[in-house]
Design a protein around this motif. Sequence first.
Motif, PDB file in Angstrom:
ATOM      1  N   TYR A  22       0.659  -1.393  -0.054  1.00  0.00           N
ATOM      2  CA  TYR A  22      -0.001   0.061   0.044  1.00  0.00           C
ATOM      3  C   TYR A  22       0.935   1.173  -0.066  1.00  0.00           C
ATOM      4  O   TYR A  22       0.390   2.159  -0.650  1.00  0.00           O
ATOM      5  N   THR A 116      -6.241   9.386  12.557  1.00  0.00           N
ATOM      6  CA  THR A 116      -5.879   8.929  11.183  1.00  0.00           C
ATOM      7  C   THR A 116      -7.162   9.584  10.328  1.00  0.00           C
ATOM      8  O   THR A 116      -8.146   9.274  10.386  1.00  0.00           O
ATOM      9  N   GLY A 117      -6.571   9.922   9.174  1.00  0.00           N
ATOM     10  CA  GLY A 117      -7.723  10.632   8.154  1.00  0.00           C
ATOM     11  C   GLY A 117      -7.244  10.520   6.871  1.00  0.00           C
ATOM     12  O   GLY A 117      -5.867  11.015   6.472  1.00  0.00           O
ATOM     13  N   ARG A 124     -10.526   4.677   0.040  1.00  0.00           N
ATOM     14  CA  ARG A 124     -10.905   3.404  -0.329  1.00  0.00           C
ATOM     15  C   ARG A 124      -9.742   3.027  -1.352  1.00  0.00           C
ATOM     16  O   ARG A 124     -10.131   1.994  -2.180  1.00  0.00           O
ATOM     17  N   GLY A 125      -8.499   3.551  -1.439  1.00  0.00           N
ATOM     18  CA  GLY A 125      -7.471   3.148  -2.155  1.00  0.00           C
ATOM     19  C   GLY A 125      -6.381   2.544  -1.254  1.00  0.00           C
ATOM     20  O   GLY A 125      -5.286   2.187  -2.042  1.00  0.00           O
ATOM     21  N   SER A 128      -5.141   4.819   3.939  1.00  0.00           N
ATOM     22  CA  SER A 128      -5.105   4.909   5.216  1.00  0.00           C
ATOM     23  C   SER A 128      -3.865   3.750   5.821  1.00  0.00           C
ATOM     24  O   SER A 128      -3.186   4.093   6.750  1.00  0.00           O
ATOM     25  N   GLU A 156     -17.582   2.985  11.603  1.00  0.00           N
ATOM     26  CA  GLU A 156     -17.424   1.435  10.856  1.00  0.00           C
ATOM     27  C   GLU A 156     -15.983   1.728  10.068  1.00  0.00           C
ATOM     28  O   GLU A 156     -15.079   0.512  10.001  1.00  0.00           O
ATOM     29  N   ALA A 157     -15.923   2.686   9.301  1.00  0.00           N
ATOM     30  CA  ALA A 157     -14.659   2.641   8.278  1.00  0.00           C
ATOM     31  C   ALA A 157     -13.303   2.647   9.150  1.00  0.00           C
ATOM     32  O   ALA A 157     -12.269   1.748   8.973  1.00  0.00           O
ATOM     33  N   ALA A 160     -12.781  -0.741  11.033  1.00  0.00           N
ATOM     34  CA  ALA A 160     -12.404  -1.810   9.862  1.00  0.00           C
ATOM     35  C   ALA A 160     -11.050  -1.803   9.325  1.00  0.00           C
ATOM     36  O   ALA A 160     -10.407  -2.726   9.228  1.00  0.00           O
ATOM     37  N   MET A 161     -10.756  -0.426   9.405  1.00  0.00           N
ATOM     38  CA  MET A 161      -9.466  -0.276   8.991  1.00  0.00           C
ATOM     39  C   MET A 161      -8.508  -0.581   9.965  1.00  0.00           C
ATOM     40  O   MET A 161      -7.433  -1.260   9.673  1.00  0.00           O
TER      41      MET A 161
HETATM   42  C1  LIG Z   1     -11.047   5.752   8.226  1.00  0.00           C
HETATM   43  C2  LIG Z   1     -10.295   6.380   7.134  1.00  0.00           C
HETATM   44  C3  LIG Z   1      -8.923   6.987   7.434  1.00  0.00           C
HETATM   45  C4  LIG Z   1     -10.027   5.183   6.215  1.00  0.00           C
HETATM   46  O1  LIG Z   1      -9.267   5.622   4.900  1.00  0.00           O
HETATM   47  P1  LIG Z   1      -9.062   4.983   3.613  1.00  0.00           P
HETATM   48  O2  LIG Z   1      -7.839   5.393   2.985  1.00  0.00           O
HETATM   49  O3  LIG Z   1     -10.325   5.100   2.798  1.00  0.00           O
HETATM   50  O4  LIG Z   1      -8.967   3.432   3.996  1.00  0.00           O
HETATM   51  P2  LIG Z   1      -8.415   2.232   3.140  1.00  0.00           P
HETATM   52  O5  LIG Z   1      -8.825   2.423   1.679  1.00  0.00           O
HETATM   53  O6  LIG Z   1      -6.914   2.366   3.481  1.00  0.00           O
HETATM   54  O7  LIG Z   1      -9.078   1.047   3.639  1.00  0.00           O
HETATM   55  C5  LIG Z   1      -8.323   0.268   4.616  1.00  0.00           C
HETATM   56  C6  LIG Z   1      -9.372  -0.807   5.125  1.00  0.00           C
HETATM   57  O8  LIG Z   1     -10.349  -0.213   5.935  1.00  0.00           O
HETATM   58  C7  LIG Z   1     -11.579  -0.713   5.855  1.00  0.00           C
HETATM   59  N1  LIG Z   1     -12.567   0.452   5.262  1.00  0.00           N
HETATM   60  C8  LIG Z   1     -12.043   1.627   4.856  1.00  0.00           C
HETATM   61  N2  LIG Z   1     -13.298   2.440   4.429  1.00  0.00           N
HETATM   62  C9  LIG Z   1     -14.364   1.520   4.917  1.00  0.00           C
HETATM   63  C10 LIG Z   1     -15.643   1.886   4.819  1.00  0.00           C
HETATM   64  N3  LIG Z   1     -16.339   3.017   4.255  1.00  0.00           N
HETATM   65  N4  LIG Z   1     -16.497   0.679   5.133  1.00  0.00           N
HETATM   66  C11 LIG Z   1     -15.995  -0.282   5.698  1.00  0.00           C
HETATM   67  N5  LIG Z   1     -14.883  -0.689   5.706  1.00  0.00           N
HETATM   68  C12 LIG Z   1     -13.754   0.257   5.156  1.00  0.00           C
HETATM   69  C13 LIG Z   1     -11.521  -1.865   4.668  1.00  0.00           C
HETATM   70  O9  LIG Z   1     -11.346  -2.928   5.443  1.00  0.00           O
HETATM   71  C14 LIG Z   1     -10.230  -1.424   4.247  1.00  0.00           C
HETATM   72  O10 LIG Z   1      -9.492  -2.520   3.576  1.00  0.00           O
HETATM   73  P3  LIG Z   1     -10.205  -3.152   2.186  1.00  0.00           P
HETATM   74  O11 LIG Z   1     -10.221  -2.176   1.213  1.00  0.00           O
HETATM   75  O12 LIG Z   1      -8.861  -4.221   2.050  1.00  0.00           O
HETATM   76  O13 LIG Z   1     -11.247  -4.059   2.550  1.00  0.00           O
HETATM   77  C15 LIG Z   1     -11.197   7.101   6.267  1.00  0.00           C
HETATM   78  O14 LIG Z   1     -12.461   6.857   5.905  1.00  0.00           O
HETATM   79  C16 LIG Z   1     -11.398   8.615   7.037  1.00  0.00           C
HETATM   80  O15 LIG Z   1     -10.515   9.322   7.163  1.00  0.00           O
HETATM   81  N6  LIG Z   1     -12.466   8.970   7.623  1.00  0.00           N
HETATM   82  C17 LIG Z   1     -12.852   9.946   8.685  1.00  0.00           C
HETATM   83  C18 LIG Z   1     -11.836  10.033   9.846  1.00  0.00           C
HETATM   84  C19 LIG Z   1     -11.754   9.231  10.714  1.00  0.00           C
HETATM   85  O16 LIG Z   1     -12.854   8.593  11.023  1.00  0.00           O
HETATM   86  N7  LIG Z   1     -10.831   8.789  11.251  1.00  0.00           N
HETATM   87  C20 LIG Z   1     -10.614   7.734  12.425  1.00  0.00           C
HETATM   88  C21 LIG Z   1     -10.856   8.349  13.570  1.00  0.00           C
HETATM   89  S1  LIG Z   1      -9.143   8.518  14.561  1.00  0.00           S
END
Ligand SMILES: CC(C)(COP(=O)(O)OP(=O)(O)OC[C@H]1O[C@@H](n2cnc3c(N)ncnc32)[C@H](O)[C@@H]1OP(=O)(O)O)[C@@H](O)C(=O)NCCC(=O)NCCS
Length: 172
Positions: A22, A116-117, A124-125, A128, A156-157, A160-161
């Motif tokens: 990644y 983390t944001g 979704r790439g 994170s 949830e995101a 799950a991350m």
């Molecule tokens: C949480 C966050 C950082 C994820 O960032 P991202 O770059 O989209 O995540 P990734 O693409 O690296 O996904 C990593 C894994 O997280 C999970 N995931 C990410 N977004 C998800 C979603 N919307 N729903 C369900 N699972 C999710 C999946 O398991 C994913 O792995 P996979 O794609 O192999 O299934 C992003 O949604 C965000 O900035 N959210 C708002 C801020 C926040 O809530 N931060 C956390 C609080 S500290």
Amino acid sequence: MVEWVKLELDIDGFDETRFERYLHRARSSGIRFTTMAALGDAPQQRRALYDLNKACSADIPGRGPFYTYDEYVAQRIDVATFNPNGVMVGIRGDDWIAMSATSLHPEQQFAFSEMTGVLAPHRRGGLSLAVKLLAIRFVRSEGYRRLVAFHHPHNEAAIAMNRRLGFVDQVG
Ligand SMILES: CC(C)(COP(=O)(O)OP(=O)(O)OC[C@H]1O[C@@H](n2cnc3c(N)ncnc32)[C@H](O)[C@@H]1OP(=O)(O)O)[C@@H](O)C(=O)NCCC(=O)NCCS
């Protein structure tokens, strides 16, 4: 009252080779990763970090209104636990698009994942996972064996991350 989801990663058991792709993919797409320390931690960088943190935090369930810039500096940066070496940022061109900030707690012997944001258009790439891998390397390099994260149960995101990285529910 909110029942926070409390997660923990065992740093010793974390196999970073599972997530290196990644980081490679993000770098190949033109994103560079650095830290607040390397960037200078000056007012301009603090403002960029604030803007990124604020934009990402708008999607945290139950977050409520974000700090003003002055509040952010006073409560999140000018505090003993702020460590500019532990604030990873992902930048494309001039745009700050991803962050992962970690604090260290020597007395309790754990590191805490503060925030983390990833900006919405870049989600979704795997970004994170890339930026959090750097955060985990930081924690490991500082000699810590536990990384803790608390999340709103509706986030949830984020949950799950972290589970994807190997975080499990905290015991006790
Ligand atoms: C949480 C966050 C950082 C994820 O960032 P991202 O770059 O989209 O995540 P990734 O693409 O690296 O996904 C990593 C894994 O997280 C999970 N995931 C990410 N977004 C998800 C979603 N919307 N729903 C369900 N699972 C999710 C999946 O398991 C994913 O792995 P996979 O794609 O192999 O299934 C992003 O949604 C965000 O900035 N959210 C708002 C801020 C926040 O809530 N931060 C956390 C609080 S500290």
